[in-house]
Structures are given as structure tokens and as C-alpha cells.
Write an enzyme that holds these catalytic residues in place. Structure first.
Site, PDB file in Angstrom:
ATOM      1  N   LYS A 176      84.550  49.461  11.144  1.00 21.70           N
ATOM      2  CA  LYS A 176      83.992  48.600  12.196  1.00 21.70           C
ATOM      3  C   LYS A 176      85.024  47.619  12.727  1.00 21.70           C
ATOM      4  CE  LYS A 176      79.036  48.615  11.389  1.00 21.70           C
ATOM      5  NZ  LYS A 176      77.849  47.774  11.256  1.00 21.70           N
ATOM      6  N   LYS A 193      79.888  59.758  12.636  1.00 18.67           N
ATOM      7  CA  LYS A 193      78.471  59.499  12.385  1.00 18.67           C
ATOM      8  C   LYS A 193      77.720  59.222  13.698  1.00 18.67           C
ATOM      9  CE  LYS A 193      77.343  55.410  10.857  1.00 18.67           C
ATOM     10  NZ  LYS A 193      77.079  54.170  10.114  1.00 18.67           N
ATOM     11  N   LYS A 204      73.769  54.008  16.667  1.00 22.19           N
ATOM     12  CA  LYS A 204      73.103  53.355  17.801  1.00 22.19           C
ATOM     13  C   LYS A 204      74.069  52.499  18.588  1.00 22.19           C
ATOM     14  CE  LYS A 204      70.301  50.859  14.405  1.00 22.19           C
ATOM     15  NZ  LYS A 204      71.244  50.216  13.503  1.00 22.19           N
TER      16      LYS A 204
HETATM   17  P1  TYM Z   1      71.836  50.648  10.008  1.00 21.89           P
HETATM   18  O1  TYM Z   1      71.063  49.776  10.923  1.00 21.89           O
HETATM   19  O2  TYM Z   1      73.209  51.050  10.389  1.00 21.89           O
HETATM   20  O3  TYM Z   1      71.044  51.971   9.713  1.00 21.89           O
HETATM   21  C1  TYM Z   1      69.719  51.953   9.178  1.00 21.89           C
HETATM   22  C2  TYM Z   1      69.535  53.113   8.225  1.00 21.89           C
HETATM   23  O4  TYM Z   1      69.840  54.351   8.890  1.00 21.89           O
HETATM   24  C3  TYM Z   1      70.807  55.070   8.139  1.00 21.89           C
HETATM   25  N1  TYM Z   1      71.676  55.770   9.088  1.00 21.89           N
HETATM   26  C4  TYM Z   1      71.905  57.081   9.079  1.00 21.89           C
HETATM   27  N2  TYM Z   1      71.450  58.069   8.275  1.00 21.89           N
HETATM   28  C5  TYM Z   1      71.873  59.329   8.546  1.00 21.89           C
HETATM   29  N3  TYM Z   1      72.706  59.635   9.555  1.00 21.89           N
HETATM   30  C6  TYM Z   1      73.190  58.686  10.391  1.00 21.89           C
HETATM   31  N4  TYM Z   1      73.987  58.999  11.391  1.00 21.89           N
HETATM   32  C7  TYM Z   1      72.780  57.337  10.166  1.00 21.89           C
HETATM   33  N5  TYM Z   1      73.053  56.158  10.784  1.00 21.89           N
HETATM   34  C8  TYM Z   1      72.379  55.222  10.103  1.00 21.89           C
HETATM   35  C9  TYM Z   1      71.574  54.016   7.363  1.00 21.89           C
HETATM   36  O5  TYM Z   1      72.197  54.568   6.230  1.00 21.89           O
HETATM   37  C10 TYM Z   1      70.488  53.034   7.022  1.00 21.89           C
HETATM   38  O6  TYM Z   1      69.801  53.445   5.854  1.00 21.89           O
HETATM   39  N6  TYM Z   1      73.543  47.838   6.326  1.00 21.89           N
HETATM   40  C11 TYM Z   1      72.363  48.534   6.758  1.00 21.89           C
HETATM   41  C12 TYM Z   1      71.139  47.674   6.900  1.00 21.89           C
HETATM   42  C13 TYM Z   1      70.792  46.853   5.705  1.00 21.89           C
HETATM   43  C14 TYM Z   1      70.257  47.319   4.484  1.00 21.89           C
HETATM   44  C15 TYM Z   1      70.068  46.173   3.674  1.00 21.89           C
HETATM   45  C16 TYM Z   1      69.923  48.587   4.007  1.00 21.89           C
HETATM   46  C17 TYM Z   1      70.908  45.499   5.598  1.00 21.89           C
HETATM   47  N7  TYM Z   1      70.464  45.101   4.371  1.00 21.89           N
HETATM   48  C18 TYM Z   1      69.576  46.277   2.383  1.00 21.89           C
HETATM   49  C19 TYM Z   1      69.425  48.679   2.704  1.00 21.89           C
HETATM   50  C20 TYM Z   1      69.249  47.536   1.908  1.00 21.89           C
HETATM   51  C21 TYM Z   1      72.688  49.136   8.107  1.00 21.89           C
HETATM   52  O7  TYM Z   1      73.598  48.770   8.773  1.00 21.89           O
HETATM   53  O8  TYM Z   1      71.842  50.034   8.541  1.00 21.89           O
END
Ligand code: TYM
Length: 339
Positions: free
Chosen positions: A117, A200, A203
């Protein structure tokens, strides 16, 4: 409301940094919905995490509401479980500060997501982006949650959260924070970009064509899939034939996940055909899953006040769990009681 404490507690989060994608859906959200049976779940729209990179204030507020609406439209039940926005529960930031002082720089330096990032200009990245995983650890551990359903890209962050929990327990001579079990499920734990099978699906990708949004209409979905990058060979008849073909692997993985079939079964049916026919079948499958979610999201967003009321009610239930846990962590550290 008294929360159910007999069931294992789940915590997971999603950033309101855009519209949720098919990657979010298959890697996380669909599993969240399924795990509501047999668990006490806490689902969080993580706006504190979102601002680790620049977000327009008005857009952030709207995206937080939209994300909550999408989650409910996917099947999250905010009555039986808890759905809220992170900034509304102060315990997250309070515990994150303690964890900033527990985690070691060496640990954070190994985080591949920070490297991705921050890109080449690391000096210009926010300090928040660097300590992002410490806040994630706080999110989970403020509730003593033990199971965390995520996509594959979050695995390293959850390992770090376990390291933080262990170091806290060791340093303060307690057995206070539990071990966390990552739940990384299904053939689509890592959905890739439709434009580049080695990247990957995200969004926040600048290319709209790289992803399918949960709010896309049927025509947009069909067009994006038709235009998805592929190679010239026909689909293989067995999974080994997907090796070295990241785009084909990705599309077959999406199909398998949505149809709830093993990859081998998808290839047994579609192997030997060109991508044209397969893409049509895939588009029909994606539309069948996403069209009802998009319609329900639109319906819910017609009443933004109701969405905000759901989030606020969730936040007060979340705070009732997290506040005593974080107060105890503060006592263990040696802070005088707040009240
Ligand atoms: P975020 O917002 O990037 O994504 C949310 C969830 O979607 C999954 N994900 C994917 N899974 C499969 N293929 C993809 N291309 C893909 N893109 C995203 C992510 O693995 C995630 O599960 N850091 C986290 C948010 C967070 C969190 C937490 C998660 C903050 N605190 C505590 C678990 C526990 C994040 O950026 O997710």
C-alpha cells in the site's frame, strides 16, 4: 440487550473505502453470513482503518452507510448479531495505543500489505498505515473474540495479532488475551483482478474494469466478465491444467465458489470449451447471486437514517462488551482507573 456468551465469539471488519467487491463477498462476507449460525458475531465497518489513506470526508460518511446497507443486504442480521462502525466505539483506539507500545517495529516491518500500500514512496505513507495491524489486533482482542473470518490477504495481520496478544500476556504476567483462529475459507479466499490474474481484486483499484462491485447492474457484470483477461487456450479438464494460468484459475475459482462446487467438478463440466461459453455461464451465476443483493442495498439506502440507527444501536452493544475488557487491560498496564 444481553449478549449470548455461550457461543464462540467472531469478530471481523471491512473498510468503507469503496463499494464491496465480489472479492470481499466470496473471501469474507458470504462466510460471515454463514457463520452467524453457531457463533456470536461482531461485524465492524472499520472507518478508523479507512483513513490510513486519504478519504474525502463526505464520501467516507456515505460509504460507511453504504457498506452497512450492503452487509445487511448480504444477509448480516443486526438484531441477532452486532453491526457497527469502528469510530463509534472508543475502546478500539484506546487498546490500539497500548498495542502500539507492545508491537515491535521489526514485526511491523515485515507486513507485506504495508509495503504494497505504501508503494515506492514509503516516506509519504501515513503513520496510521504503518500501525494499521495493531488497530486490527485491538479490534479483535477488545472483544476477546477467538475466530476471525477473513480473506487470504489478512492472514499475516492475524498472525501479528496473535504475537501481540502473547507478548502482552507475557510482559504483564497474565493470561488475559486469548489466541485467535483465522477462518480462511473456500476456493475464493483470494479473488484476483479481472484485468491481471496476479493482482488482488480490490475496491480501491483505480480500474473499474478490474472488479465486480456488489452494486453493479446486470449489464455491467456481464460486460466486465466478457472483457475479463484470459489466455487463448481452452479451459483444462482438470485442476492441474490451471497451473501457470492465473486468469483462468481466477474465473474457475469464482465459478466454483458461487456454485458451491469443487474446482474439479467445474472443470469436468466446462473443460475443453473456449472462454466465451464459460464466461456466459459465469456471468449468469454472478448475476443470480448479486442482483438480489444490489436491489436490497438500494432499498435499504432509501432510508439512511434507519441505517445509522442500526449502526448506533450496534455500537452501544459493542461498547458494552469492549469497555470492561479494555478497562481491565488498562488496569493491567498500570493506568489509574478512569472513573
Ligand atoms: P478489507 O476491507 O480490505 O476487506 C474485507 C474482507 O474482504 C477480504 N478480501 C478479499 N477476499 C478474497 N479476495 C479478495 N480479492 C479480497 N479482497 C478483500 C479481506 O481479506 C477481508 O476479510 N484489514 C481488514 C479489515 C479489518 C479487520 C479487522 C478484519 C479491520 N479490523 C479485524 C478482521 C479483523 C481489511 O482491510 O479488509
Amino acid at each position: 440487550m444481553t449478549e449470548n456468551t455461550a457461543l464462540p465469539r467472531i469478530f471481523s471488519g471491512i473498510q468503507p473505502s469503496g463499494v464491496p467487491t465480489l472479492g470481499n463477498y466470496l473471501g469474507a462476507l458470504r462466510n460471515w453470513v454463514r457463520l452467524q449460525e453457531g457463533h456470536a458475531c461482531i461485524f465492524c465497518v472499520v472507518d478508523l482503518h479507512a483513513i490510513t489513506v486519504w478519504q474525502e470526508p463526505r464520501a467516507l460518511a456515505a460509504q460507511t452507510r453504504e457498506m452497512a446497507a450492503s452487509l445487511i443486504a448480504c444477509g448480516i442480521d443486526p438484531e441477532r448479531h452486532i453491526l457497527f462502525h469502528q469510530s463509534a466505539v472508543r475502546a478500539h483506539a484506546q487498546l490500539a495505543w497500548i498495542f502500539n507500545c507492545v508491537a515491535r517495529l521489526g514485526w511491523l516491518n515485515r507486513m507485506t500489505q504495508f509495503k504494497d500500500k505504501a508503494g515506492k514512496d514509503r516516506e509519504a505513507a501515513s503513520a496510521g498505515l504503518y500501525v494499521y495491524p495493531n488497530l486490527m489486533a485491538a479490534d479483535i482482542l477488545a472483544y476477546h473474540a477467538t475466530r476471525v473470518p477473513v480473506g487470504d490477504d489478512q492472514k499475516q495481520h492475524l498472525e501479528l495479532a496473535n504475537d501481540i496478544a502473547q507478548k502482552f500476556n507475557h510482559d504483564y504476567g497474565v493470561d488475559f488475551f486469548p489466541a485467535i483462529e483465522p477462518l480462511i475459507m473456500g476456493p475464493a479466499a483470494r479473488v484476483m483482478s479481472l484485468r491481471d490474474g496476479t493482482k488482488k481484486m480490490s475496491k480501491s483499484d483505480p480500474s473499474e474494469q478490474s472488479r465486480i462491485n456488489l452494486t453493479d447492474d446486470n449489464d455491467a457484470i456481464a460486460l466486465k466478465i466478457r472483457r475479463a483477461k484470459t489466455d487463448p487456450a481452452p479451459l483444462p479438464s482438470e485442476p492441474v491444467g490451471l497451473e501457470g494460468r492465473p486468469e483462468a484459475r481466477n474465473l474457475v475459482g469464482i465459478y466454483a465458489a458461487l456454485a458451491d462446487l469443487p474446482t474439479a467438478a467445474v472443470l469436468a463440466e466446462h473443460g475443453g470449451k473456449g472462454f466465451g461459453a464459460f464466461k456466459e455461464a459465469l456471468a449468469a451465476l454472478v448475476i443470480a447471486h448479486l442482483a438480489p443483493i444490489a436491489a436490497e442495498t438500494r432499498r435499504l439506502l432509501a432510508d439512511p437514517g434507519a441505517i445509522e440507527a442500526v449502526l448506533r444501536a450496534g455500537a452501544s452493544r459493542a461498547a458494552a462488551i469492549a469497555d470492561p475488557i479494555v478497562a481491565e487491560a488498562e488496569r493491567l498496564v498500570g493506568f489509574l482507573a478512569r472513573a
